[in-house]
Design an enzyme around this catalytic site. Structure first.
Site, PDB file in Angstrom:
ATOM      1  N   ARG A  76       0.839  -1.205   0.000  1.00 10.43           N
ATOM      2  CA  ARG A  76       0.000   0.000   0.000  1.00 10.43           C
ATOM      3  C   ARG A  76       0.876   1.257   0.000  1.00 10.43           C
ATOM      4  O   ARG A  76       0.573   2.233  -0.696  1.00 10.43           O
ATOM      5  CB  ARG A  76      -0.928  -0.016   1.217  1.00 10.43           C
ATOM      6  N   CYS A 116      -2.441 -14.024  -3.207  1.00 10.68           N
ATOM      7  CA  CYS A 116      -2.228 -14.554  -1.864  1.00 10.68           C
ATOM      8  C   CYS A 116      -2.495 -16.058  -1.830  1.00 10.68           C
ATOM      9  O   CYS A 116      -2.769 -16.619  -0.766  1.00 10.68           O
ATOM     10  CB  CYS A 116      -3.092 -13.823  -0.844  1.00 10.68           C
ATOM     11  N   ASP A 142     -15.794  -3.588  -5.055  1.00  8.61           N
ATOM     12  CA  ASP A 142     -15.905  -4.789  -4.231  1.00  8.61           C
ATOM     13  C   ASP A 142     -17.349  -5.291  -4.315  1.00  8.61           C
ATOM     14  O   ASP A 142     -18.276  -4.502  -4.537  1.00  8.61           O
ATOM     15  CB  ASP A 142     -15.534  -4.501  -2.778  1.00  8.61           C
TER      16      ASP A 142
END
Length: 395
Positions: free
Chosen positions: A210, A342, A248
């Site tokens: 980030r 991930c 999202d």
């Protein structure tokens, strides 16, 4: 317990797991959380760990090499060592980070995350349940928490008798949780739902990525896909992005993203940035953006773990290819693509090759800026522990 030859080799090499197939013979019937003493075929001490009668991982190794007493002093020493590794973060206006990263910090099947003065302990095996009181006492000694909250992996709910009354979201120490918990990360304020939020309330592992986005965001329009509570979005705004779109499929996640922006309106760059919330499936919404002719100077794609087991790897690779295609389709020429994974089942080499090759086939060859892996509060001590990888590139 006496180990097979293969298990003995793995333990000597520092692997933290003993599978059911690695046990040659054992004395007695252990209960979940019992201390297991592991011996070689020649009856020599190998290691000590926590026994779990459920699932393929039967013993999670706490210590190997020489005999050790697993008591309150041992727990406290291990926690102090973990805290010392994270000490540099305290000088960066950061009080949200992972204090204990499971096997990689010597606590297999357990993570402890810090959010301000609230610490969240998440158990991934019932083998830790009998040791919760000792862990709470050690945490109180080492970090002086305001509260300690318990989170449980869903698989543990299959064995309620082994929880001894413990429940998801229990406060093990300190004041009850009233709403969200505020914490800082590199001087930015965030809110975490430590009782019901994903993981322990926030995705702490992307902190350094980030910050890299912030350094690249000045004057840019940014699309953050799989935004969750807007971590990348907020960093981009502070970095001087003129407009940020958070995409999202979870409306509560986007509401949390909006709230995190309000927490930081004292920063002039955050206050000046236009923040757009896009609700929907990432693939569908990116197709719609492309169809509507929208494009961005930076596209960040940080999806969930698509491959949690080996059988899901091919499907995961297909999903990554689709995302790269969509990502470069809505990325302006010369723009910055940030692509993360991930999924531990997908190797870093395979992931990076896939991203580069997919972009090339779309006639958007990538000029690499940086490849990143794990931050200091997510150390990796064994091969299977590595999961996070991220590519920053210009297309």
């Amino acid at each position: 317990m006496h180990m097979t030859a293969a298990a003995e080799r793995a333990i000597r090499q520092g692997h933290p797991w003993v599978y059911d197939t690695g046990i040659a013979r054992m004395k007695g019937n252990g209960r979940s959380g019992d201390i297991a003493i592991l011996f070689s075929r020649k009856n020599k001490f190998l290691a000590v760990g926590l026994y779990d009668p459920h699932g393929p991982i039967r013993v999670r190794v706490l210590h190997q090499g020489s005999p050790a007493t697993i008591d309150a002093a041992w727990w406290q020493t291990q926690l102090m060592q973990a805290a010392q590794v994270r000490a540099p973060l305290l000088a960066t206006q950061t009080d949200g980070y992972r204090l204990v990263h499971g096997e990689n910090d010597g606590f297999p099947g357990l993570v402890i995350d810090r959010y301000g003065q609230t610490f969240v302990m998440k158990l991934y095996t019932s083998a830790w349940v009998p040791h919760v009181p000792a862990l709470v006492n050690s945490l109180r000694q080492v970090v002086q928490p305001k509260r300690i909250v318990l989170r449980l992996n869903r698989s543990m709910l299959n064995y309620p008798d082994e929880l001894f009354g413990l429940q998801e979201g229990d406060v093990l120490w300190g004041e009850p949780v009233a709403g969200v918990v505020l914490f800082q990360e590199n001087g930015l304020w965030f809110a975490a739902d430590v009782v019901a939020g994903q993981k322990t309330g926030f995705f702490l592992d992307q902190r350094e990525n980030r910050a890299r986005v912030e350094a690249l965001a000045m004057g840019k329009s940014v699309l953050n896909v799989f935004a969750y509570s807007g971590g990348f979005s907020l960093y981009a705004a502070r970095g001087g992005a003129t407009e940020v779109a958070s995409l999202d499929m979870s409306e509560p996640a986007l509401q949390a993203a909006a709230y995190n922006f309000t927490l930081n309106l004292g920063n002039p760059n955050v206050a000046a940035a236009k923040h757009e919330l896009l609700l929907g499936d990432a693939f569908v919404q990116m197709e719609a953006l492309m169809a509507n002719g929208r494009s961005f100077d930076m596209v960040i794609i940080d999806p969930p773990a698509f491959a949690k087991k080996q059988a899901e790897v091919e499907r995961a690779l297909g999903a990554y290819r689709r995302l790269v295609k969509l990502g470069v389709a809505v990325l302006r020429p010369g723009g910055t693509l940030v692509m993360a994974s991930c999924s531990s089942r997908v190797s870093a080499a395979a992931f990076f090759e896939l991203v580069v090759e997919t972009a090339r086939k779309q006639k958007r060859p990538l000029r690499q800026i940086e490849r990143t892996r794990h931050a200091l509060d997510h150390p990796i001590a064994f091969a299977e522990g590595a999961y996070l990888k991220c590519l920053f590139a210009q297309a």
